[in-house]
Every structure is written in C-alpha cells, then in structure tokens.
Design an enzyme around this catalytic site. Structure first.
Site, short mmCIF file in Angstrom:
data_model
loop_
_atom_site.label_atom_id
_atom_site.label_comp_id
_atom_site.label_asym_id
_atom_site.label_seq_id
_atom_site.Cartn_x
_atom_site.Cartn_y
_atom_site.Cartn_z
CD GLN A 11 49.00 65.14 25.27
OE1 GLN A 11 50.03 65.05 25.94
NE2 GLN A 11 47.87 64.59 25.64
CG ASP A 35 37.35 79.87 15.89
OD1 ASP A 35 37.04 78.75 16.36
OD2 ASP A 35 36.68 80.90 16.10
CE1 TYR A 124 37.42 65.36 25.23
CE2 TYR A 124 37.33 63.20 26.27
CZ TYR A 124 37.89 64.06 25.35
OH TYR A 124 38.93 63.62 24.55
#
Length: 281
Positions: A11, A35, A124
């Site tokens: 996004q 990657d 995270y």
C-alpha cells in the site's frame, strides 16, 4: 533523479510509485521480484539499476503474525533492511527506511520525540527497530521515517475494513485504550518527497491530531454514511490480540519542524480525502 522502491506492490510502495512517477525516474520491485532477505539478489539489482535514492517500504507488517513468526520478522524487517543498506553503500545511494511508532512502549503521556528511548513491546516493533539500527550503522547516508496507523488504497488496512463493515451496517467493537495518529499514505509520500531535499536523520511523520482506534472507527462510519453508534468501545485486554501494542504512540513532529517542513494535515481531513478518492477511483 533515479529512485528505486522496494515493496512496490504494497500500500505504501504503490503510492510512492504513483506520486514519484510524475517527477522522477522510478523503478519499483515487489517481493516476488526482489527478495530482500537475499543479499546477492539485492546487490545485483541495485548495481544493475544504480539508483540515486532507495525508498525501502518492503516489510513484514502483520503485527500479530510476527509474534509466532519471529525469525521471519527479523529476517525481513531487520536483516532485509541491512541487505539493502549494504548494497546501497556500495553504489553510493541514499536510503529511506520506513519504520513504525511500535518501536516505543507507549508508557509516555506526551508525544514521542525522535531521540526518545525505544523499547518495543512486540516482535514486529523489535524487528523494525533492528532494521533502524542496522541501517544507521551500515549506511550513514540514510533517513529513518517512523510513521503510524498507516492506511492507503492498496491491500488490506483498518480503514478499508471499517468501510466494508459500515456499508453492511455491522456492529463492531473497537479498542478504545490505544491512542495514536492515523496516517494516509498519500500524505506520508508527500513528506518523503520533501525530505529528499533535507538532511539525513530520524523523522516522525504522521497526520496531525490524535484519536483512539474506537474514535477512528466511529469517524470512518460517519464518513461512510453509517451510524457511528454501531461502533462500541472495548479494552485491549477484552479484544485479546496476540501482540502487545503501545497504549500511547503519538509522535512529535520536531524533526519536520526543525527543517521547516510543512506538517501533514489533520487526520480527519486526510480521512475524508482518502474516502473521496477510494469511492471514486
């Protein structure tokens, strides 16, 4: 100026490509094409394209998943960022690393400054902090941008989920004891564009103003033409998410102010702009 964007199908990455294509030569790579956990691949791509600037928006952002996929989170958000920084250093490129308000523990009662102590509560947040530290160590020619509660027109996010529920007039319970600042990707990218001409450093970039997720959801319902009373509050404990979130992650915009960068608009105005573009795109 040639700009390379990682995570170009996400996004934020899509918004970077959309806006920057108007003024720069832009090369975008999605995760299937690049990657970032593969240093040889990253080095090959950057040497081949030789960009002046890298906007590193590729990330593993599923906060709760990161709790059970900790190694993957570190590999992508930490070591992946380090790989990009190493390759950028070899070609003399500047790097922008997109980080998060979740590097803070949320115990502060006033907005976080850029130089405040970090202490993430989640895997995270930890993985993004590892990325910050590695990028700063490897590549002095880098800028760290911490943003918060990000939403845009591509992929899944809180705003699009709430719009879907609002259209169905669905009752929802939303956490009311986590306070932060929603950020529209279009506004974040506008600031990144300005920061291309500013010194390196750490910058906090979010739409101005604050709210809880519950207040945010009520406003989304209202803007979508649904009844805000369908949204009811609950606590973080009642909601029971796997990863811990900071209760207060509002960030001060001192870095932007010191460089005379106009601050992003208020989150309510940004939300209206998002929904207008979303409904008529």
């Amino acid at each position: 100026m040639k700009i390379l964007v990682t995570g170009a199908n996400g996004q934020l990455g899509r918004e970077v490509v959309h806006q920057f294509n108007q003024n720069y030569e832009v090369i975008g790579y999605g995760k299937d094409e690049l990657d970032i956990s593969n240093l040889d691949r990253v080095s090959f791509i950057l040497k081949k394209d030789c960009p002046d600037v890298i906007i590193h928006s590729a990330a593993y952002t599923a906060v709760d998943e990161c709790e059970t996929q900790g190694i993957k989170a570190i590999e992508i958000n930490g070591l992946g960022a380090a790989n990009v920084a190493r390759a950028a250093r070899k070609i003399g490129a500047r790097m922008f690393y997109i980080s998060t308000d979740y590097v803070f523990n949320g115990e502060k009662e006033i907005p976080y400054l850029e130089n405040d102590k970090t202490n993430p509560l989640s895997m995270y947040g930890l993985s993004k902090l590892v990325g910050e530290l590695m990028v700063q160590t490897i590549l002095p020619n880098s800028t760290i941008i911490r943003t918060s509660w990000l939403y845009g027109h591509d992929g899944k996010n809180f705003v699009k989920t709430m719009i879907h529920f609002a259209r169905e007039n669905k009752k929802v319970r939303v956490v009311n004891d986590q306070v932060g600042s929603p950020t529209y990707t279009a506004d974040l990218v506008e600031i990144i564009n300005v920061l291309l001409e500013k010194p390196n450093g750490i910058y906090h970039v979010s739409n101005t103003g604050t709210c809880s997720w519950y207040q945010f959801a009520k406003r989304i319902y209202k803007e979508a033409g649904s009844d805000p009373e369908l949204v009811t509050p609950c606590t973080t404990e009642e909601y029971g998410a796997l990863a811990k979130r900071p209760k207060f992650s509002v960030m001060d915009h001192g870095g932007l102010k010191s460089k005379k960068v106009p601050l992003p608009r208020k989150w309510e105005v940004a939300l209206q702009a998002f929904m207008k573009r979303e409904f008529f795109k």
